[in-house]
Scaffold this motif. Structure first.
Motif, PDB file in Angstrom:
ATOM      1  N   PRO A 121     -20.694   7.854 -16.725  1.00 13.29           N
ATOM      2  CA  PRO A 121     -21.375   8.323 -17.940  1.00 13.29           C
ATOM      3  C   PRO A 121     -21.792   7.150 -18.821  1.00 13.29           C
ATOM      4  O   PRO A 121     -21.347   7.001 -19.958  1.00 13.29           O
ATOM      5  N   ALA A 122     -22.652   6.312 -18.283  1.00 10.08           N
ATOM      6  CA  ALA A 122     -23.004   5.056 -18.946  1.00 10.08           C
ATOM      7  C   ALA A 122     -23.724   5.279 -20.276  1.00 10.08           C
ATOM      8  O   ALA A 122     -23.488   4.553 -21.244  1.00 10.08           O
ATOM      9  N   THR A 123     -24.610   6.266 -20.308  1.00  8.27           N
ATOM     10  CA  THR A 123     -25.320   6.526 -21.560  1.00  8.27           C
ATOM     11  C   THR A 123     -24.351   6.979 -22.643  1.00  8.27           C
ATOM     12  O   THR A 123     -24.455   6.561 -23.806  1.00  8.27           O
ATOM     13  N   ALA A 124     -23.385   7.834 -22.288  1.00 11.35           N
ATOM     14  CA  ALA A 124     -22.392   8.281 -23.267  1.00 11.35           C
ATOM     15  C   ALA A 124     -21.555   7.106 -23.771  1.00 11.35           C
ATOM     16  O   ALA A 124     -21.258   7.004 -24.965  1.00 11.35           O
ATOM     17  N   ILE A 125     -21.182   6.212 -22.867  1.00 12.05           N
ATOM     18  CA  ILE A 125     -20.409   5.033 -23.270  1.00 12.05           C
ATOM     19  C   ILE A 125     -21.246   4.147 -24.184  1.00 12.05           C
ATOM     20  O   ILE A 125     -20.755   3.617 -25.192  1.00 12.05           O
ATOM     21  N   ALA A 126     -22.519   3.979 -23.845  1.00  6.06           N
ATOM     22  CA  ALA A 126     -23.400   3.147 -24.665  1.00  6.06           C
ATOM     23  C   ALA A 126     -23.569   3.741 -26.063  1.00  6.06           C
ATOM     24  O   ALA A 126     -23.544   3.016 -27.067  1.00  6.06           O
ATOM     25  N   ARG A 127     -23.748   5.049 -26.144  1.00  3.72           N
ATOM     26  CA  ARG A 127     -23.873   5.684 -27.463  1.00  3.72           C
ATOM     27  C   ARG A 127     -22.611   5.464 -28.292  1.00  3.72           C
ATOM     28  O   ARG A 127     -22.673   5.235 -29.500  1.00  3.72           O
ATOM     29  N   HIS A 128     -21.464   5.532 -27.627  1.00  5.34           N
ATOM     30  CA  HIS A 128     -20.190   5.368 -28.326  1.00  5.34           C
ATOM     31  C   HIS A 128     -20.051   3.956 -28.901  1.00  5.34           C
ATOM     32  O   HIS A 128     -19.598   3.781 -30.040  1.00  5.34           O
ATOM     33  N   HIS A 129     -20.424   2.948 -28.116  1.00  2.43           N
ATOM     34  CA  HIS A 129     -20.210   1.568 -28.531  1.00  2.43           C
ATOM     35  C   HIS A 129     -21.415   0.926 -29.202  1.00  2.43           C
ATOM     36  O   HIS A 129     -21.248   0.078 -30.086  1.00  2.43           O
ATOM     37  N   ASP A 153     -14.587 -10.556 -16.631  1.00  2.00           N
ATOM     38  CA  ASP A 153     -14.682 -11.692 -17.547  1.00  2.00           C
ATOM     39  C   ASP A 153     -16.047 -12.368 -17.452  1.00  2.00           C
ATOM     40  O   ASP A 153     -16.619 -12.781 -18.471  1.00  2.00           O
ATOM     41  N   ALA A 154     -16.579 -12.482 -16.234  1.00  2.00           N
ATOM     42  CA  ALA A 154     -17.880 -13.123 -16.053  1.00  2.00           C
ATOM     43  C   ALA A 154     -18.990 -12.273 -16.660  1.00  2.00           C
ATOM     44  O   ALA A 154     -19.930 -12.798 -17.271  1.00  2.00           O
ATOM     45  N   VAL A 155     -18.889 -10.949 -16.498  1.00  2.03           N
ATOM     46  CA  VAL A 155     -19.882 -10.050 -17.093  1.00  2.03           C
ATOM     47  C   VAL A 155     -19.837 -10.150 -18.613  1.00  2.03           C
ATOM     48  O   VAL A 155     -20.876 -10.266 -19.276  1.00  2.03           O
ATOM     49  N   VAL A 156     -18.638 -10.125 -19.172  1.00  2.74           N
ATOM     50  CA  VAL A 156     -18.485 -10.202 -20.624  1.00  2.74           C
ATOM     51  C   VAL A 156     -19.025 -11.536 -21.150  1.00  2.74           C
ATOM     52  O   VAL A 156     -19.724 -11.582 -22.164  1.00  2.74           O
ATOM     53  N   ALA A 157     -18.727 -12.623 -20.450  1.00  2.00           N
ATOM     54  CA  ALA A 157     -19.214 -13.931 -20.886  1.00  2.00           C
ATOM     55  C   ALA A 157     -20.736 -13.987 -20.878  1.00  2.00           C
ATOM     56  O   ALA A 157     -21.353 -14.549 -21.794  1.00  2.00           O
ATOM     57  N   ALA A 158     -21.347 -13.403 -19.847  1.00  2.00           N
ATOM     58  CA  ALA A 158     -22.810 -13.365 -19.781  1.00  2.00           C
ATOM     59  C   ALA A 158     -23.389 -12.551 -20.932  1.00  2.00           C
ATOM     60  O   ALA A 158     -24.415 -12.927 -21.525  1.00  2.00           O
ATOM     61  N   LEU A 159     -22.739 -11.455 -21.264  1.00  2.00           N
ATOM     62  CA  LEU A 159     -23.204 -10.619 -22.372  1.00  2.00           C
ATOM     63  C   LEU A 159     -23.100 -11.342 -23.710  1.00  2.00           C
ATOM     64  O   LEU A 159     -24.020 -11.296 -24.529  1.00  2.00           O
ATOM     65  N   LEU A 160     -21.988 -12.022 -23.927  1.00  3.65           N
ATOM     66  CA  LEU A 160     -21.778 -12.700 -25.202  1.00  3.65           C
ATOM     67  C   LEU A 160     -22.736 -13.875 -25.362  1.00  3.65           C
ATOM     68  O   LEU A 160     -23.131 -14.210 -26.485  1.00  3.65           O
ATOM     69  N   GLU A 161     -23.103 -14.491 -24.256  1.00  7.53           N
ATOM     70  CA  GLU A 161     -24.073 -15.587 -24.336  1.00  7.53           C
ATOM     71  C   GLU A 161     -25.476 -15.045 -24.604  1.00  7.53           C
ATOM     72  O   GLU A 161     -26.243 -15.626 -25.377  1.00  7.53           O
ATOM     73  N   ARG A 162     -25.826 -13.937 -23.965  1.00  2.47           N
ATOM     74  CA  ARG A 162     -27.163 -13.363 -24.129  1.00  2.47           C
ATOM     75  C   ARG A 162     -27.338 -12.729 -25.512  1.00  2.47           C
ATOM     76  O   ARG A 162     -28.401 -12.828 -26.122  1.00  2.47           O
ATOM     77  N   PHE A 163     -26.299 -12.034 -25.985  1.00  7.40           N
ATOM     78  CA  PHE A 163     -26.388 -11.308 -27.255  1.00  7.40           C
ATOM     79  C   PHE A 163     -25.320 -11.836 -28.218  1.00  7.40           C
ATOM     80  O   PHE A 163     -24.182 -11.373 -28.199  1.00  7.40           O
ATOM     81  N   PRO A 164     -25.653 -12.793 -29.055  1.00  3.80           N
ATOM     82  CA  PRO A 164     -24.643 -13.351 -29.961  1.00  3.80           C
ATOM     83  C   PRO A 164     -24.233 -12.369 -31.055  1.00  3.80           C
ATOM     84  O   PRO A 164     -24.953 -11.413 -31.357  1.00  3.80           O
ATOM     85  N   GLY A 165     -23.059 -12.606 -31.609  1.00  5.25           N
ATOM     86  CA  GLY A 165     -22.613 -11.831 -32.759  1.00  5.25           C
ATOM     87  C   GLY A 165     -22.146 -10.431 -32.412  1.00  5.25           C
ATOM     88  O   GLY A 165     -21.636 -10.157 -31.325  1.00  5.25           O
ATOM     89  N   VAL A 167     -23.765  -7.670 -31.798  1.00  2.00           N
ATOM     90  CA  VAL A 167     -24.435  -6.994 -30.679  1.00  2.00           C
ATOM     91  C   VAL A 167     -23.768  -7.361 -29.363  1.00  2.00           C
ATOM     92  O   VAL A 167     -23.524  -6.499 -28.508  1.00  2.00           O
ATOM     93  N   GLY A 168     -23.445  -8.619 -29.185  1.00  2.00           N
ATOM     94  CA  GLY A 168     -22.773  -9.042 -27.961  1.00  2.00           C
ATOM     95  C   GLY A 168     -21.399  -8.423 -27.825  1.00  2.00           C
ATOM     96  O   GLY A 168     -21.006  -7.984 -26.739  1.00  2.00           O
ATOM     97  N   GLN A 169     -20.653  -8.377 -28.928  1.00  2.00           N
ATOM     98  CA  GLN A 169     -19.316  -7.785 -28.892  1.00  2.00           C
ATOM     99  C   GLN A 169     -19.374  -6.312 -28.514  1.00  2.00           C
ATOM    100  O   GLN A 169     -18.557  -5.824 -27.722  1.00  2.00           O
ATOM    101  N   ARG A 170     -20.348  -5.602 -29.053  1.00  2.00           N
ATOM    102  CA  ARG A 170     -20.456  -4.176 -28.747  1.00  2.00           C
ATOM    103  C   ARG A 170     -20.861  -3.951 -27.292  1.00  2.00           C
ATOM    104  O   ARG A 170     -20.370  -3.022 -26.637  1.00  2.00           O
TER     105      ARG A 170
END
Length: 212
Positions: A121-129, A153-165, A167-170
């Motif tokens: 349920p990726a869309t539901a998870i995305a709406r939540h976060h 960890d690698a996925v999270v690191a890529a996300l935090l680099e692409r989306f700072p602040g 937005v990246g945390q969410r």
């Protein structure tokens, strides 16, 4: 070499998903490439992106026609696009849906017997976060859980680099929630509570099936 094909619609981050997956693989010392194919650039039009991950330099630059994994970010494509075309017999299919595999119509031939089909349920998870219906980052977390090809960890690191602040945390929270959701409640009990947040949505039971 592991080949991934991602199906979705314009505006859903299909191209970004492939790029983030390649960045996650690169962080783990692998070779990776990502590129899109646009049938139309308008919002809502079908979009396909591709990612290859390997332990050696990648020389192929053509579209992925025999994927090891298919990620479907919009299940409304199932009745119109053969998302399973060329899927390898022991491949993976991740679908953005809370419904069971048997309830989802797959256009074209059914998956081979050894294919693992995982609705998330990726869309539901995305709406939540995120507060927005963007399924790409939760599906990347689910991909890490299902295949083990890249780490969370690698996925999270890529996300935090692409989306700072913030937005990246969410986005990182959404990926973590999908990851632990797919692994199941027994495994998730070992995860820090903050990482499990959002993995207990009422829509979030993940029925896994080897479809045939």
């Amino acid at each position: 070499m592991f080949r991934v094909r991602i199906h979705g619609r314009g505006g859903q981050g299909v191209v970004t998903a492939a790029e983030l997956l390649s960045e996650a693989a690169f962080r783990q010392g692998r070779y990776a490439q990502a590129f899109p194919f646009f049938g139309s650039e308008r919002t809502g039009a079908p979009v396909v992106s591709f990612c290859r991950i390997a332990d050696e330099p990648i020389r192929a630059h053509d579209p992925v026609t025999t994927p090891d994994a298919v990620i479907v970010q919009d299940v409304t494509l199932l009745g119109h696009v053969d998302v399973l075309a060329g899927l390898r017999p022991d491949g993976f299919v991740l679908l953005d849906s809370p419904r069971r595999p048997a309830d989802l119509g797959l256009h074209g031939a059914p998956p081979p017997d050894r294919t693992v089909v995982v609705p998330v349920p990726a869309t539901a998870i995305a709406r939540h976060h995120l507060g927005r219906p963007l399924p790409n980052t939760p599906l990347l977390g689910a991909f890490a859980a299902v295949t083990g090809l890249v780490s969370l960890d690698a996925v999270v690191a890529a996300l935090l680099e692409r989306f700072p602040g913030v937005v990246g945390q969410r986005n990182a929270e959404a990926a973590r929630a999908a990851y632990w959701l797919v692994l199941g409640p027994d495994t998730a009990e070992a995860a820090p509570p903050a990482e499990r947040e959002g993995a207990t949505l009422e829509t979030a039971e993940v029925p896994r099936a080897a479809a045939g």
